[in-house]
Design a protein around this motif. Sequence first.
Motif, PDB file in Angstrom:
ATOM      1  N   THR A  84     -48.826  36.198  -5.293  1.00 47.25           N
ATOM      2  CA  THR A  84     -48.700  34.875  -5.917  1.00 47.25           C
ATOM      3  C   THR A  84     -48.893  33.740  -4.920  1.00 47.25           C
ATOM      4  OG1 THR A  84     -46.281  34.743  -5.580  1.00 47.25           O
ATOM      5  CG2 THR A  84     -47.070  35.778  -7.623  1.00 47.25           C
ATOM      6  N   PHE A  85     -48.944  34.025  -3.637  1.00 50.38           N
ATOM      7  CA  PHE A  85     -49.051  32.953  -2.647  1.00 50.38           C
ATOM      8  C   PHE A  85     -50.270  32.052  -2.866  1.00 50.38           C
ATOM      9  CE2 PHE A  85     -46.287  34.830   1.019  1.00 50.38           C
ATOM     10  CZ  PHE A  85     -45.222  34.913   0.139  1.00 50.38           C
ATOM     11  N   PRO A  86     -51.471  32.619  -3.106  1.00 45.54           N
ATOM     12  CA  PRO A  86     -52.611  31.726  -3.365  1.00 45.54           C
ATOM     13  C   PRO A  86     -52.393  30.853  -4.602  1.00 45.54           C
ATOM     14  CG  PRO A  86     -53.369  33.957  -2.907  1.00 45.54           C
ATOM     15  CD  PRO A  86     -51.884  34.033  -3.088  1.00 45.54           C
ATOM     16  N   MET A  87     -51.781  31.411  -5.642  1.00 48.31           N
ATOM     17  CA  MET A  87     -51.526  30.648  -6.857  1.00 48.31           C
ATOM     18  C   MET A  87     -50.563  29.494  -6.587  1.00 48.31           C
ATOM     19  SD  MET A  87     -50.855  33.808  -9.425  1.00 48.31           S
ATOM     20  CE  MET A  87     -51.911  35.248  -9.408  1.00 48.31           C
ATOM     21  N   ILE A  88     -49.506  29.799  -5.846  1.00 47.87           N
ATOM     22  CA  ILE A  88     -48.526  28.761  -5.522  1.00 47.87           C
ATOM     23  C   ILE A  88     -49.195  27.635  -4.746  1.00 47.87           C
ATOM     24  CG2 ILE A  88     -46.402  28.245  -4.260  1.00 47.87           C
ATOM     25  CD1 ILE A  88     -45.539  31.145  -4.738  1.00 47.87           C
TER      26      ILE A  88
END
Length: 244
Positions: free
Chosen positions: A150-154
Amino acid sequence: MFVSLLESEWYKLRRNNIYTLLIIGPLLTLFIGAMNPMMSEMEGFNPWYSLFLFMNLPYALLFLPLITGVLAGIICRYEHQAGGWKQLAALPVTRSQIYVAKFVLIAILVLVIQLMYGVVVYVAGMVNGFEEGFPFLVISKFIFGGWIATFPMIALQLWAAMHWRSFAVAFTLNVIFTLPGILAINSERFGPYYPWAQPFFMMYAEENMAGIFFVPISQVLLVTGGSFIVFLLLGLLSFKRKAI
C-alpha cells in the motif's frame, strides 16, 4: 518535534470518526468469510487457504486501496479549511517533516487495519469450525506484504489530497486507479507490474508457494519499491512548491 507532529495529526484524525473507518473493512470481510456458502464446497483443499481466497478478493482489491485514499483525504481536510496550511507552515518544522509525518501516520493506521484483518481471518476460521492448525507464518507474510504494497498508494493519494482541496477529486482518482486492478490480476503480462494489484498478489497465499510475500523479490523491489519512491518524491516536491 516529529513526534509532536504525529500526535497533532492523530488528534485531527480522532475528530473524524476514524475508528469506524479502521474496523469497517475487516468486519465486512468477516461476514464474507464466516457466511460464505461456498466454503462447504471446497472439500479436498486446506480450508484456511480457501478462506484466504474468498476474503482477500474484496479486501485486497477494493477495500485496502480505497481506504488509503480516504485516510489521505481526511488527514489533509483540516489544512484545506480555515488556513490550516499556513498554521502548519508557521511551525518550526520543514515541509518535508510535515509530509513525512502524514505519510507515516497513514501507514501506521493501515498496519493496524491489516493486523485487525489477521484477527478477523482467525475468527472466520473458528466460526467455520476449521480443525487444521492456524497458519501463523502465512498470515504474517500476507499481512505485512499487503501493508508494504500500500505504500505507493498512500504516497500518491497523499500527493493528490494535498494538491486538491476537494476530497471528491482525490477519492475519484483513487477509484480510477483501483478498478483496473480487478482486471490486472487476471493478466499475467500486465498484472505483476500494476501497483494497485500488488496488495492482492502479496496476499495471495497457496500451500505450494514460497518466497518473500508470495511474489518474486524483483517484483517487490521494482513495482512496489519503484512506484513508491517515484510517488513519494513527486508528492514531496509538489508540496514544497505548493503556494500556501
